[in-house]
Design a protein around this motif. Structure first.
Motif, PDB file in Angstrom:
ATOM      1  N   SER A   5      33.279  45.253  39.463  1.00 12.18           N
ATOM      2  CA  SER A   5      33.525  45.329  40.912  1.00 12.18           C
ATOM      3  C   SER A   5      33.321  46.750  41.438  1.00 12.18           C
ATOM      4  CB  SER A   5      34.937  44.848  41.232  1.00 12.18           C
ATOM      5  OG  SER A   5      35.058  43.465  40.993  1.00 12.18           O
TER       6      SER A   5
ATOM      7  N   ARG B  60      32.725  46.644  45.307  1.00 11.80           N
ATOM      8  CA  ARG B  60      33.594  45.595  45.883  1.00 11.80           C
ATOM      9  C   ARG B  60      34.979  46.175  46.171  1.00 11.80           C
ATOM     10  NH1 ARG B  60      32.457  41.294  47.981  1.00 11.80           N
ATOM     11  NH2 ARG B  60      33.899  39.949  46.816  1.00 11.80           N
TER      12      ARG B  60
ATOM     13  N   LEU C 188      30.939  39.458  43.427  1.00 13.79           N
ATOM     14  CA  LEU C 188      30.435  38.347  44.253  1.00 13.79           C
ATOM     15  C   LEU C 188      29.978  37.194  43.380  1.00 13.79           C
ATOM     16  CD1 LEU C 188      28.354  39.976  47.148  1.00 13.79           C
ATOM     17  CD2 LEU C 188      30.307  38.406  47.360  1.00 13.79           C
TER      18      LEU C 188
END
Lengths: 263, 263
Positions: free
Chosen positions: B47, B52, B113
Protein backbone atom coordinates in the motif's frame (compact mmCIF):
# COMPACT_ATOMS: atom_id res chain seq x y z
CA UNK A 1 18.19 -16.32 7.98
CA UNK A 2 17.56 -14.53 11.26
CA UNK A 3 13.98 -14.44 12.57
CA UNK A 4 13.35 -17.78 10.93
CA UNK A 5 12.08 -21.21 11.81
CA UNK A 6 11.73 -24.69 10.30
CA UNK A 7 8.78 -27.06 10.18
CA UNK A 8 8.85 -30.74 9.31
CA UNK A 9 6.49 -33.69 9.54
CA UNK A 10 8.38 -36.91 10.28
CA UNK A 11 7.40 -40.03 8.42
CA UNK A 12 6.96 -43.41 10.03
CA UNK A 13 4.42 -42.31 12.60
CA UNK A 14 2.42 -45.52 13.09
CA UNK A 15 -1.37 -45.73 13.17
CA UNK A 16 -2.45 -44.87 16.71
CA UNK A 17 -4.84 -47.18 18.54
CA UNK A 18 -6.88 -46.90 21.73
CA UNK A 19 -4.63 -46.91 24.79
CA UNK A 20 -1.41 -46.21 22.90
CA UNK A 21 1.24 -44.16 24.70
CA UNK A 22 1.28 -41.07 22.50
CA UNK A 23 4.46 -39.66 24.08
CA UNK A 24 6.33 -42.88 23.34
CA UNK A 25 5.07 -42.88 19.75
CA UNK A 26 6.03 -39.22 19.18
CA UNK A 27 9.40 -39.72 20.86
CA UNK A 28 10.19 -42.65 18.56
CA UNK A 29 9.07 -40.63 15.50
CA UNK A 30 10.90 -37.44 16.55
CA UNK A 31 14.16 -38.47 18.27
CA UNK A 32 15.62 -35.18 17.01
CA UNK A 33 13.50 -33.08 19.39
CA UNK A 34 15.38 -30.30 21.19
CA UNK A 35 14.58 -27.81 23.94
CA UNK A 36 12.45 -25.00 22.52
CA UNK A 37 10.84 -27.06 19.75
CA UNK A 38 7.07 -27.07 19.40
CA UNK A 39 5.44 -30.45 18.71
CA UNK A 40 2.18 -30.13 16.78
CA UNK A 41 -0.15 -33.14 16.87
CA UNK A 42 -3.44 -33.58 15.01
CA UNK A 43 -6.32 -34.07 17.43
CA UNK A 44 -7.27 -37.20 15.48
CA UNK A 45 -4.38 -39.18 16.90
CA UNK A 46 -4.95 -37.80 20.37
CA UNK A 47 -8.60 -38.83 20.17
CA UNK A 48 -7.65 -42.28 18.90
CA UNK A 49 -5.16 -42.83 21.71
CA UNK A 50 -7.79 -41.65 24.21
CA UNK A 51 -10.48 -43.90 22.77
CA UNK A 52 -12.78 -41.06 21.68
CA UNK A 53 -14.40 -43.29 19.03
CA UNK A 54 -18.10 -43.90 18.44
CA UNK A 55 -20.01 -45.89 15.83
CA UNK A 56 -20.57 -43.92 12.62
CA UNK A 57 -24.26 -44.79 12.79
CA UNK A 58 -24.42 -42.63 15.92
CA UNK A 59 -22.76 -39.59 14.28
CA UNK A 60 -25.79 -37.30 14.51
CA UNK A 61 -26.39 -38.34 18.12
CA UNK A 62 -22.70 -37.73 18.84
CA UNK A 63 -22.94 -34.22 17.38
CA UNK A 64 -25.97 -33.55 19.58
CA UNK A 65 -24.13 -34.86 22.62
CA UNK A 66 -21.11 -32.63 21.93
CA UNK A 67 -23.31 -29.56 21.38
CA UNK A 68 -23.61 -26.88 24.04
CA UNK A 69 -25.41 -24.34 21.84
CA UNK A 70 -26.68 -24.36 18.26
CA UNK A 71 -25.38 -21.31 16.35
CA UNK A 72 -26.71 -21.96 12.84
CA UNK A 73 -28.20 -24.81 10.86
CA UNK A 74 -28.88 -25.34 7.19
CA UNK A 75 -30.79 -28.11 5.44
CA UNK A 76 -28.80 -30.10 2.91
CA UNK A 77 -30.32 -32.08 0.04
CA UNK A 78 -27.74 -34.84 0.38
CA UNK A 79 -27.87 -35.67 4.05
CA UNK A 80 -28.56 -34.49 7.56
CA UNK A 81 -28.66 -30.72 8.15
CA UNK A 82 -25.42 -28.81 8.53
CA UNK A 83 -25.13 -27.88 12.19
CA UNK A 84 -22.72 -25.14 13.27
CA UNK A 85 -22.61 -25.35 17.05
CA UNK A 86 -20.60 -24.40 20.10
CA UNK A 87 -19.19 -27.60 21.54
CA UNK A 88 -18.03 -28.58 25.02
CA UNK A 89 -14.66 -26.95 24.36
CA UNK A 90 -16.12 -23.56 23.45
CA UNK A 91 -15.24 -24.17 19.80
CA UNK A 92 -17.82 -23.11 17.23
CA UNK A 93 -17.54 -25.73 14.51
CA UNK A 94 -19.56 -27.57 11.90
CA UNK A 95 -20.74 -30.92 13.30
CA UNK A 96 -19.31 -29.92 16.71
CA UNK A 97 -15.92 -31.18 15.52
CA UNK A 98 -17.13 -34.77 15.20
CA UNK A 99 -14.95 -36.23 12.45
CA UNK A 100 -15.69 -39.02 9.99
CA UNK A 101 -12.46 -38.99 7.97
CA UNK A 102 -9.23 -40.77 8.85
CA UNK A 103 -11.16 -42.91 11.31
CA UNK A 104 -11.47 -46.68 11.62
CA UNK A 105 -14.15 -47.94 9.20
CA UNK A 106 -17.64 -47.57 10.61
CA UNK A 107 -16.60 -45.13 13.30
CA UNK A 108 -16.33 -41.39 13.89
CA UNK A 109 -13.97 -39.54 16.20
CA UNK A 110 -14.92 -37.12 18.94
CA UNK A 111 -12.51 -34.35 19.93
CA UNK A 112 -10.38 -35.07 23.02
CA UNK A 113 -12.21 -34.48 26.30
CA UNK A 114 -9.62 -31.90 27.40
CA UNK A 115 -7.09 -31.11 24.63
CA UNK A 116 -5.07 -28.80 26.91
CA UNK A 117 -4.67 -31.67 29.38
CA UNK A 118 -3.77 -33.98 26.48
CA UNK A 119 -1.11 -31.49 25.37
CA UNK A 120 0.25 -31.21 28.92
CA UNK A 121 0.46 -35.02 29.24
CA UNK A 122 2.30 -35.30 25.92
CA UNK A 123 4.67 -32.50 26.95
CA UNK A 124 5.41 -34.18 30.27
CA UNK A 125 5.85 -37.53 28.53
CA UNK A 126 8.33 -36.11 26.02
CA UNK A 127 10.29 -34.51 28.86
CA UNK A 128 10.35 -37.86 30.66
CA UNK A 129 11.33 -39.93 27.61
CA UNK A 130 13.66 -37.54 25.76
CA UNK A 131 14.56 -35.06 28.51
CA UNK A 132 13.51 -32.12 26.36
CA UNK A 133 11.51 -29.00 27.19
CA UNK A 134 9.13 -28.54 24.26
CA UNK A 135 5.80 -26.86 23.66
CA UNK A 136 2.87 -28.93 22.44
CA UNK A 137 -0.04 -27.83 20.26
CA UNK A 138 -3.02 -30.09 19.52
CA UNK A 139 -4.76 -29.09 16.29
CA UNK A 140 -8.05 -29.57 14.56
CA UNK A 141 -9.24 -28.53 11.11
CA UNK A 142 -12.05 -26.01 10.77
CA UNK A 143 -13.78 -23.78 8.27
CA UNK A 144 -14.00 -20.04 8.68
CA UNK A 145 -16.84 -17.58 8.33
CA UNK A 146 -16.54 -15.56 5.09
CA UNK A 147 -13.47 -17.53 3.87
CA UNK A 148 -13.25 -20.51 1.59
CA UNK A 149 -11.24 -23.55 2.59
CA UNK A 150 -10.22 -25.10 5.87
CA UNK A 151 -7.26 -24.27 8.10
CA UNK A 152 -5.83 -25.91 11.20
CA UNK A 153 -6.42 -24.29 14.59
CA UNK A 154 -4.98 -24.86 18.05
CA UNK A 155 -7.55 -26.62 20.24
CA UNK A 156 -5.02 -27.70 22.87
CA UNK A 157 -1.71 -26.25 24.02
CA UNK A 158 0.85 -26.73 26.77
CA UNK A 159 4.19 -25.00 27.30
CA UNK A 160 3.64 -22.61 24.42
CA UNK A 161 2.16 -19.12 24.32
CA UNK A 162 -1.23 -19.17 22.63
CA UNK A 163 -1.40 -15.43 22.08
CA UNK A 164 1.36 -12.85 21.79
CA UNK A 165 0.21 -9.54 23.20
CA UNK A 166 1.91 -6.70 21.34
CA UNK A 167 -0.04 -4.02 23.17
CA UNK A 168 2.41 -1.51 24.50
CA UNK A 169 5.04 -2.48 21.94
CA UNK A 170 5.85 0.30 19.50
CA UNK A 171 5.62 0.16 15.74
CA UNK A 172 8.42 1.44 13.51
CA UNK A 173 6.94 4.95 13.76
CA UNK A 174 7.14 4.78 17.56
CA UNK A 175 3.40 4.49 18.11
CA UNK A 176 1.80 1.78 20.19
CA UNK A 177 0.77 -1.22 18.13
CA UNK A 178 -2.72 -0.76 19.51
CA UNK A 179 -4.90 -3.78 20.06
CA UNK A 180 -2.62 -6.23 18.32
CA UNK A 181 -2.89 -9.60 20.01
CA UNK A 182 -1.56 -12.38 17.78
CA UNK A 183 -3.09 -15.84 17.97
CA UNK A 184 0.33 -17.45 17.60
CA UNK A 185 -0.87 -20.93 18.57
CA UNK A 186 -3.32 -20.85 15.65
CA UNK A 187 -0.54 -19.64 13.35
CA UNK A 188 1.69 -22.50 14.56
CA UNK A 189 -1.16 -24.94 13.83
CA UNK A 190 -1.56 -23.49 10.33
CA UNK A 191 2.18 -23.64 9.63
CA UNK A 192 2.36 -27.25 10.80
CA UNK A 193 -0.53 -28.18 8.53
CA UNK A 194 1.49 -27.07 5.51
CA UNK A 195 4.13 -29.68 6.40
CA UNK A 196 1.67 -32.38 7.48
CA UNK A 197 -0.39 -31.76 4.36
CA UNK A 198 2.51 -32.27 1.94
CA UNK A 199 2.21 -36.00 2.45
CA UNK A 200 -0.96 -37.65 3.73
CA UNK A 201 -0.75 -39.62 6.94
CA UNK A 202 1.63 -37.26 8.74
CA UNK A 203 -0.22 -36.42 11.97
CA UNK A 204 2.78 -34.91 13.77
CA UNK A 205 4.95 -31.89 12.94
CA UNK A 206 7.92 -30.28 14.66
CA UNK A 207 8.47 -26.51 14.62
CA UNK A 208 12.03 -25.37 15.44
CA UNK A 209 13.04 -21.75 15.86
CA UNK A 210 10.12 -20.36 17.84
CA UNK A 211 11.62 -21.04 21.26
CA UNK A 212 10.67 -17.53 22.38
CA UNK A 213 7.08 -18.80 22.45
CA UNK A 214 7.91 -21.90 24.55
CA UNK A 215 7.27 -21.47 28.27
CA UNK A 216 8.41 -23.21 31.45
CA UNK A 217 4.90 -23.85 32.73
CA UNK A 218 2.06 -25.43 30.78
CA UNK A 219 0.30 -22.05 30.62
CA UNK A 220 -3.39 -21.24 30.14
CA UNK A 221 -3.85 -23.49 27.13
CA UNK A 222 -5.94 -23.13 23.99
CA UNK A 223 -9.15 -23.03 26.01
CA UNK A 224 -8.49 -19.29 26.27
CA UNK A 225 -8.77 -18.78 22.49
CA UNK A 226 -12.54 -19.00 21.93
CA UNK A 227 -14.14 -15.56 22.18
CA UNK A 228 -17.86 -15.92 22.76
CA UNK A 229 -20.48 -14.24 24.90
CA UNK A 230 -20.74 -10.45 25.01
CA UNK A 231 -17.88 -9.93 22.55
CA UNK A 232 -19.46 -12.22 19.96
CA UNK A 233 -21.38 -10.25 17.33
CA UNK A 234 -22.24 -13.51 15.52
CA UNK A 235 -23.64 -15.64 18.33
CA UNK A 236 -26.48 -16.74 16.05
CA UNK A 237 -26.76 -17.28 12.31
CA UNK A 238 -28.36 -14.48 10.32
CA UNK A 239 -31.43 -16.57 9.43
CA UNK A 240 -31.88 -17.74 13.02
CA UNK A 241 -31.56 -14.24 14.46
CA UNK A 242 -33.94 -12.82 11.86
CA UNK A 243 -36.54 -15.50 12.63
CA UNK A 244 -36.22 -14.90 16.37
CA UNK A 245 -36.73 -11.16 15.89
CA UNK A 246 -39.73 -11.77 13.65
CA UNK A 247 -41.29 -14.19 16.17
CA UNK A 248 -40.62 -11.87 19.11
CA UNK A 249 -42.35 -8.98 17.34
CA UNK A 250 -45.37 -11.17 16.67
CA UNK A 251 -45.45 -12.41 20.27
CA UNK A 252 -45.43 -8.82 21.52
CA UNK A 253 -48.60 -7.88 19.60
CA UNK A 254 -51.47 -6.98 21.96
CA UNK A 255 -54.00 -9.79 22.47
CA UNK A 256 -56.78 -7.67 20.95
CA UNK A 257 -54.85 -7.62 17.68
CA UNK A 258 -55.10 -11.40 17.67
CA UNK A 259 -58.84 -11.05 18.30
CA UNK A 260 -59.13 -8.69 15.35
CA UNK A 261 -57.13 -10.86 13.03
CA UNK A 262 -59.17 -13.85 14.22
CA UNK A 263 -62.43 -12.27 12.90
CA UNK B 1 13.21 -33.82 7.68
CA UNK B 2 11.10 -34.77 4.64
CA UNK B 3 7.81 -32.92 4.14
CA UNK B 4 9.38 -29.84 5.67
CA UNK B 5 9.89 -26.20 4.89
CA UNK B 6 11.70 -23.13 6.22
CA UNK B 7 10.48 -19.59 6.82
CA UNK B 8 12.62 -16.54 7.45
CA UNK B 9 12.13 -12.78 7.54
CA UNK B 10 15.20 -10.97 6.22
CA UNK B 11 16.41 -7.90 8.04
CA UNK B 12 17.44 -4.70 6.34
CA UNK B 13 14.21 -4.18 4.44
CA UNK B 14 14.10 -0.37 4.20
CA UNK B 15 11.03 1.76 4.91
CA UNK B 16 8.96 1.80 1.74
CA UNK B 17 7.78 5.12 0.30
CA UNK B 18 5.29 6.10 -2.36
CA UNK B 19 6.51 5.14 -5.81
CA UNK B 20 9.23 2.77 -4.60
CA UNK B 21 9.99 -0.24 -6.79
CA UNK B 22 8.90 -3.04 -4.46
CA UNK B 23 10.48 -5.77 -6.60
CA UNK B 24 13.85 -4.03 -6.47
CA UNK B 25 13.55 -3.59 -2.69
CA UNK B 26 12.58 -7.25 -2.11
CA UNK B 27 15.30 -8.46 -4.50
CA UNK B 28 17.94 -6.49 -2.57
CA UNK B 29 16.60 -7.83 0.75
CA UNK B 30 16.26 -11.44 -0.46
CA UNK B 31 19.15 -12.13 -2.88
CA UNK B 32 18.94 -15.77 -1.76
CA UNK B 33 15.58 -16.33 -3.51
CA UNK B 34 15.35 -19.57 -5.51
CA UNK B 35 12.83 -21.12 -7.86
CA UNK B 36 9.90 -22.52 -5.86
CA UNK B 37 10.22 -20.09 -2.96
CA UNK B 38 7.17 -18.16 -1.83
CA UNK B 39 7.68 -14.48 -1.01
CA UNK B 40 5.21 -13.18 1.57
CA UNK B 41 4.78 -9.41 1.81
CA UNK B 42 2.67 -7.45 4.27
CA UNK B 43 0.02 -5.40 2.48
CA UNK B 44 1.27 -2.36 4.41
CA UNK B 45 4.40 -2.07 2.29
CA UNK B 46 2.47 -2.75 -0.92
CA UNK B 47 0.00 0.00 0.00
CA UNK B 48 2.84 2.40 0.85
CA UNK B 49 4.61 1.75 -2.46
CA UNK B 50 1.29 2.23 -4.29
CA UNK B 51 0.53 5.46 -2.44
CA UNK B 52 -2.64 4.16 -0.75
CA UNK B 53 -2.28 6.74 2.04
CA UNK B 54 -4.92 9.13 3.36
CA UNK B 55 -4.96 11.65 6.21
CA UNK B 56 -5.77 10.07 9.56
CA UNK B 57 -8.45 12.72 10.11
CA UNK B 58 -10.32 11.13 7.20
CA UNK B 59 -10.16 7.60 8.65
CA UNK B 60 -13.91 7.20 9.19
CA UNK B 61 -14.62 8.60 5.73
CA UNK B 62 -12.02 6.22 4.29
CA UNK B 63 -13.72 3.26 5.99
CA UNK B 64 -17.05 4.37 4.52
CA UNK B 65 -15.47 4.73 1.06
CA UNK B 66 -13.96 1.23 1.25
CA UNK B 67 -17.25 -0.31 2.42
CA UNK B 68 -19.44 -2.30 0.03
CA UNK B 69 -21.79 -3.68 2.69
CA UNK B 70 -22.09 -3.22 6.46
CA UNK B 71 -22.18 -6.60 8.22
CA UNK B 72 -22.22 -5.59 11.89
CA UNK B 73 -21.61 -2.50 13.98
CA UNK B 74 -21.15 -1.89 17.67
CA UNK B 75 -20.95 1.35 19.61
CA UNK B 76 -17.74 1.89 21.55
CA UNK B 77 -17.40 4.20 24.54
CA UNK B 78 -13.89 5.25 23.54
CA UNK B 79 -14.35 6.25 19.93
CA UNK B 80 -16.26 5.80 16.70
CA UNK B 81 -18.39 2.65 16.36
CA UNK B 82 -16.74 -0.63 15.44
CA UNK B 83 -17.72 -1.36 11.85
CA UNK B 84 -17.35 -4.88 10.47
CA UNK B 85 -17.93 -4.53 6.75
CA UNK B 86 -17.39 -6.19 3.40
CA UNK B 87 -14.87 -4.10 1.52
CA UNK B 88 -14.11 -3.64 -2.19
CA UNK B 89 -12.02 -6.81 -2.15
CA UNK B 90 -14.78 -9.02 -0.75
CA UNK B 91 -12.99 -9.16 2.59
CA UNK B 92 -15.14 -8.89 5.70
CA UNK B 93 -13.00 -6.95 8.15
CA UNK B 94 -13.18 -4.50 11.01
CA UNK B 95 -12.74 -0.94 9.69
CA UNK B 96 -12.77 -2.33 6.12
CA UNK B 97 -9.06 -3.07 6.51
CA UNK B 98 -8.15 0.61 6.86
CA UNK B 99 -5.02 0.58 9.01
CA UNK B 100 -3.68 3.20 11.40
CA UNK B 101 -0.59 1.39 12.71
CA UNK B 102 2.84 1.31 11.09
CA UNK B 103 1.82 4.26 8.95
CA UNK B 104 3.42 7.67 8.50
CA UNK B 105 2.36 9.98 11.34
CA UNK B 106 -1.05 11.55 10.74
CA UNK B 107 -1.99 9.08 8.01
CA UNK B 108 -3.82 5.79 7.59
CA UNK B 109 -3.27 3.13 4.95
CA UNK B 110 -5.87 1.70 2.61
CA UNK B 111 -5.50 -1.84 1.30
CA UNK B 112 -4.00 -2.15 -2.19
CA UNK B 113 -6.51 -1.52 -4.98
CA UNK B 114 -5.90 -4.99 -6.44
CA UNK B 115 -3.64 -7.13 -4.21
CA UNK B 116 -3.61 -10.00 -6.73
CA UNK B 117 -2.31 -7.63 -9.39
CA UNK B 118 0.23 -6.26 -6.88
CA UNK B 119 1.39 -9.82 -6.20
CA UNK B 120 1.63 -10.54 -9.94
CA UNK B 121 3.69 -7.39 -10.52
CA UNK B 122 6.06 -8.29 -7.68
CA UNK B 123 6.37 -11.83 -9.00
CA UNK B 124 7.17 -10.59 -12.52
CA UNK B 125 9.60 -8.05 -11.11
CA UNK B 126 11.48 -10.68 -9.09
CA UNK B 127 11.68 -12.89 -12.17
CA UNK B 128 13.08 -9.96 -14.14
CA UNK B 129 15.59 -8.86 -11.50
CA UNK B 130 16.71 -12.23 -10.04
CA UNK B 131 15.58 -14.65 -12.77
CA UNK B 132 13.67 -16.75 -10.25
CA UNK B 133 10.22 -18.32 -10.47
CA UNK B 134 8.61 -17.67 -7.09
CA UNK B 135 5.10 -17.43 -5.71
CA UNK B 136 3.98 -14.23 -4.02
CA UNK B 137 1.45 -13.81 -1.22
CA UNK B 138 0.29 -10.38 -0.01
CA UNK B 139 -1.01 -10.54 3.56
CA UNK B 140 -3.14 -8.53 5.91
CA UNK B 141 -3.94 -9.02 9.59
CA UNK B 142 -7.50 -9.74 10.65
CA UNK B 143 -9.58 -10.92 13.58
CA UNK B 144 -11.76 -13.99 13.44
CA UNK B 145 -15.32 -14.65 14.50
CA UNK B 146 -15.42 -16.73 17.73
CA UNK B 147 -11.61 -16.68 18.17
CA UNK B 148 -9.42 -14.37 20.19
CA UNK B 149 -6.39 -12.76 18.63
CA UNK B 150 -5.43 -11.76 15.11
CA UNK B 151 -3.87 -13.86 12.35
CA UNK B 152 -2.47 -13.01 8.95
CA UNK B 153 -4.50 -13.89 5.85
CA UNK B 154 -3.73 -13.94 2.13
CA UNK B 155 -5.41 -10.99 0.44
CA UNK B 156 -3.31 -11.22 -2.72
CA UNK B 157 -1.52 -14.08 -4.46
CA UNK B 158 0.27 -14.82 -7.70
CA UNK B 159 2.03 -17.99 -8.80
CA UNK B 160 0.95 -19.93 -5.74
CA UNK B 161 -2.04 -22.16 -5.14
CA UNK B 162 -4.48 -20.46 -2.78
CA UNK B 163 -6.44 -23.62 -1.98
CA UNK B 164 -5.40 -27.26 -2.13
CA UNK B 165 -8.34 -29.42 -3.07
CA UNK B 166 -8.01 -32.83 -1.45
CA UNK B 167 -11.39 -34.01 -2.68
CA UNK B 168 -10.94 -37.37 -4.33
CA UNK B 169 -7.72 -38.04 -2.44
CA UNK B 170 -7.97 -40.94 -0.03
CA UNK B 171 -7.30 -40.93 3.66
CA UNK B 172 -5.20 -43.59 5.35
CA UNK B 173 -8.29 -45.82 5.61
CA UNK B 174 -8.83 -45.55 1.86
CA UNK B 175 -11.88 -43.34 2.09
CA UNK B 176 -12.22 -40.07 0.23
CA UNK B 177 -11.10 -37.09 2.27
CA UNK B 178 -14.53 -35.62 1.68
CA UNK B 179 -14.93 -31.88 1.44
CA UNK B 180 -11.39 -31.08 2.48
CA UNK B 181 -10.24 -27.96 0.68
CA UNK B 182 -7.23 -26.40 2.43
CA UNK B 183 -6.78 -22.64 2.34
CA UNK B 184 -3.03 -23.04 1.91
CA UNK B 185 -2.44 -19.39 1.00
CA UNK B 186 -3.91 -18.37 4.36
CA UNK B 187 -1.73 -20.97 6.11
CA UNK B 188 1.34 -19.59 4.31
CA UNK B 189 0.36 -16.08 5.46
CA UNK B 190 0.02 -17.32 9.04
CA UNK B 191 3.36 -19.16 8.93
CA UNK B 192 5.12 -16.09 7.53
CA UNK B 193 3.67 -13.94 10.31
CA UNK B 194 5.42 -16.12 12.90
CA UNK B 195 8.75 -15.19 11.31
CA UNK B 196 7.88 -11.55 10.61
CA UNK B 197 6.50 -11.18 14.13
CA UNK B 198 9.68 -12.40 15.83
CA UNK B 199 11.23 -9.01 15.20
CA UNK B 200 9.18 -5.90 14.50
CA UNK B 201 9.70 -4.15 11.22
CA UNK B 202 10.09 -7.29 9.13
CA UNK B 203 7.46 -6.85 6.40
CA UNK B 204 8.80 -9.59 4.10
CA UNK B 205 9.23 -13.33 4.63
CA UNK B 206 10.52 -16.14 2.44
CA UNK B 207 9.03 -19.65 2.57
CA UNK B 208 11.24 -22.40 1.11
CA UNK B 209 10.12 -26.00 0.68
CA UNK B 210 6.57 -25.55 -0.56
CA UNK B 211 7.46 -25.55 -4.24
CA UNK B 212 4.63 -28.00 -4.93
CA UNK B 213 2.28 -25.06 -4.32
CA UNK B 214 4.11 -22.73 -6.72
CA UNK B 215 2.60 -22.54 -10.20
CA UNK B 216 3.77 -21.44 -13.63
CA UNK B 217 0.93 -19.02 -14.18
CA UNK B 218 -0.24 -16.32 -11.80
CA UNK B 219 -3.39 -18.31 -11.08
CA UNK B 220 -6.78 -17.16 -9.80
CA UNK B 221 -5.37 -15.17 -6.89
CA UNK B 222 -6.64 -14.58 -3.37
CA UNK B 223 -9.78 -12.89 -4.66
CA UNK B 224 -11.22 -16.42 -4.83
CA UNK B 225 -10.92 -16.93 -1.05
CA UNK B 226 -13.83 -14.84 0.25
CA UNK B 227 -16.98 -16.96 0.55
CA UNK B 228 -20.01 -14.71 0.73
CA UNK B 229 -23.50 -14.69 -0.72
CA UNK B 230 -25.67 -17.81 -0.56
CA UNK B 231 -23.04 -19.85 1.29
CA UNK B 232 -22.65 -17.23 4.02
CA UNK B 233 -24.73 -18.09 7.09
CA UNK B 234 -23.39 -14.96 8.84
CA UNK B 235 -24.04 -12.26 6.26
CA UNK B 236 -25.38 -9.98 8.99
CA UNK B 237 -24.57 -9.58 12.68
CA UNK B 238 -26.93 -11.29 15.12
CA UNK B 239 -28.25 -7.98 16.50
CA UNK B 240 -28.75 -6.54 13.01
CA UNK B 241 -30.57 -9.62 11.74
CA UNK B 242 -32.77 -9.79 14.85
CA UNK B 243 -33.71 -6.10 14.48
CA UNK B 244 -34.51 -6.57 10.79
CA UNK B 245 -36.75 -9.54 11.55
CA UNK B 246 -38.48 -7.61 14.32
CA UNK B 247 -39.08 -4.61 12.04
CA UNK B 248 -40.32 -6.78 9.17
CA UNK B 249 -42.87 -8.47 11.42
CA UNK B 250 -44.13 -5.06 12.57
CA UNK B 251 -44.32 -3.80 8.98
CA UNK B 252 -46.36 -6.84 7.95
CA UNK B 253 -49.12 -6.12 10.50
CA UNK B 254 -52.45 -5.29 8.79
CA UNK B 255 -53.21 -1.55 8.66
CA UNK B 256 -56.32 -2.03 10.78
CA UNK B 257 -54.11 -3.24 13.61
CA UNK B 258 -52.43 0.17 13.52
CA UNK B 259 -55.90 1.75 13.63
CA UNK B 260 -56.77 -0.37 16.66
CA UNK B 261 -53.56 0.38 18.48
CA UNK B 262 -54.03 4.06 17.61
CA UNK B 263 -57.31 4.19 19.58
Amino acid sequence: MSAGFQVWAPDGVPEVAVGDDLAAIVARSCPELEDGDVVVVASKVVSKAEGRVVAAADREDAITAETVRVVATRERPDGPPLRIVENRLGLVMAAAGVDASNTPEGTVLLLPLDPDASAARLRAGLRAVLGVRVGVVVTDTAGRVWRDGLVDLAIGAAGVRVVEDERGRRDSAGRELGMTVRAVADEIAAAADLAKGKVTGRPVAVVRGLGHLVTDDDGPGARTLPRLGADDLFSEGTAEAYARGFADARAEEPARDDAVSAD
